[in-house]
Design a protein around this motif. Structure first.
Motif, PDB file in Angstrom:
ATOM      1  N   PRO A  64      36.847  -8.909 -16.927  1.00  0.00           N
ATOM      2  CA  PRO A  64      37.260  -7.588 -16.458  1.00  0.00           C
ATOM      3  C   PRO A  64      37.123  -6.595 -17.611  1.00  0.00           C
ATOM      4  N   ASP A  65      36.869  -5.348 -17.281  1.00  0.00           N
ATOM      5  CA  ASP A  65      36.711  -4.318 -18.309  1.00  0.00           C
ATOM      6  C   ASP A  65      38.090  -3.926 -18.839  1.00  0.00           C
ATOM      7  N   PRO A  66      38.386  -4.201 -20.118  1.00  0.00           N
ATOM      8  CA  PRO A  66      39.715  -3.880 -20.649  1.00  0.00           C
ATOM      9  C   PRO A  66      40.004  -2.383 -20.697  1.00  0.00           C
ATOM     10  N   ASP A  67      38.956  -1.571 -20.585  1.00  0.00           N
ATOM     11  CA  ASP A  67      39.138  -0.115 -20.559  1.00  0.00           C
ATOM     12  C   ASP A  67      39.149   0.437 -19.135  1.00  0.00           C
ATOM     13  N   GLY A  68      39.202  -0.454 -18.156  1.00  0.00           N
ATOM     14  CA  GLY A  68      39.160  -0.006 -16.765  1.00  0.00           C
ATOM     15  C   GLY A  68      37.733   0.156 -16.314  1.00  0.00           C
ATOM     16  N   GLY A  69      37.183   1.330 -16.540  1.00  0.00           N
ATOM     17  CA  GLY A  69      35.779   1.580 -16.223  1.00  0.00           C
ATOM     18  C   GLY A  69      35.445   1.217 -14.790  1.00  0.00           C
ATOM     19  N   ALA A  70      34.200   0.762 -14.595  1.00  0.00           N
ATOM     20  CA  ALA A  70      33.770   0.386 -13.250  1.00  0.00           C
ATOM     21  C   ALA A  70      34.370  -0.942 -12.813  1.00  0.00           C
ATOM     22  N   GLY A  71      34.769  -1.773 -13.794  1.00  0.00           N
ATOM     23  CA  GLY A  71      35.436  -3.012 -13.392  1.00  0.00           C
ATOM     24  C   GLY A  71      35.181  -4.222 -14.250  1.00  0.00           C
ATOM     25  N   LEU A  72      33.923  -4.413 -14.730  1.00  0.00           N
ATOM     26  CA  LEU A  72      33.643  -5.632 -15.481  1.00  0.00           C
ATOM     27  C   LEU A  72      32.651  -5.377 -16.613  1.00  0.00           C
TER      28      LEU A  72
END
Length: 226
Positions: free
Chosen positions: A158-166
């Motif tokens: 998973p993207d730890p910064d949120g972002g699009a997701g991964l």
């Protein structure tokens, strides 16, 4: 903060029992490794204003998140994690302490943050680290062709910064180090020669010639901040 602690498998909180008993409304339940429907669903359906704490391995946390997803409670239940291993990929990804005392204190007093949770096309979930290795095939992160040919290892988190997701990492090991290509997106799709897939330390029971990870429509409420 009131809560229920699921001590999974061999996870032991004996040394931390004073920390627990000094807090009102904390209940510790011993459950099997990778607890399933029989051990999780009844608890999560009757949490009320309590939070759920998983003490165990990344695989144990994965199993609990899977039950939250299947009972449509991913976005509803505040979930905390006390890793039993200092090598926890989930802890490294989300900045969680691996010392049991510190992790338990955070779990019982920290605030939940919304973080992406990933699903796969076999009905599973991914909370920390997914690995496909070795791999030879064609892979896409959204519309980006991230693999065509062979790689030593693919990692998806998973993207730890949120972002699009991964985040997808394509890793090529070489004599003088390794080359890593990193791409962010919402979904990753792979077609390949049969190979091994591991999600949060859980090995898929058979080799796969295709695989997909993608962001779930709802985020997980993971306890991360004080």
């Amino acid at each position: 903060m009131r809560g229920i602690v699921l001590a999974c498998g061999n996870a032991s909180l004996d040394n931390e029992s004073p920390m627990i008993t000094e807090r009102d409304g904390i209940e510790v339940l011993q459950v099997p490794s990778r607890p399933g429907k029989a051990h999780v669903d009844a608890i999560t359906s009757d949490l009320g204003d309590r939070r759920l704490v998983v003490a165990g391995t990344d695989a144990d946390l994965n199993a609990v998140v899977l039950r939250l997803l299947r009972t449509e409670r991913v976005a509803e239940v505040p979930l905390a994690y006390v890793p039993s291993s200092p090598e926890s990929a989930v802890a490294a990804l989300w900045g969680l302490p691996t010392d049991t005392g510190r992790a338990l204190d955070l779990a019982l007093s920290g605030d939940p943050d919304k973080v992406p949770v990933l699903r796969d096309d076999t009905g599973g979930v991914l909370v920390g680290l997914g690995v496909i290795s070795p791999v030879r095939g064609v892979g896409y992160c959204d519309d980006d062709n991230v693999l065509r040919g062979q790689a030593t290892r693919l990692e998806v988190t998973p993207d730890p910064d949120g972002g699009a997701g991964l985040i997808v990492r394509v890793i090529h090991k070489r004599l003088l180090g390794r080359k890593v290509r990193e791409t962010a997106g919402r979904a990753f799709q792979l077609g390949c020669l049969p190979t091994a897939v591991t999600s949060d330390g859980i090995a898929h029971p058979r080799q796969m010639n295709k695989w997909t990870w993608y962001r779930h429509t709802e985020d997980l409420r993971l306890v991360r901040g004080l």
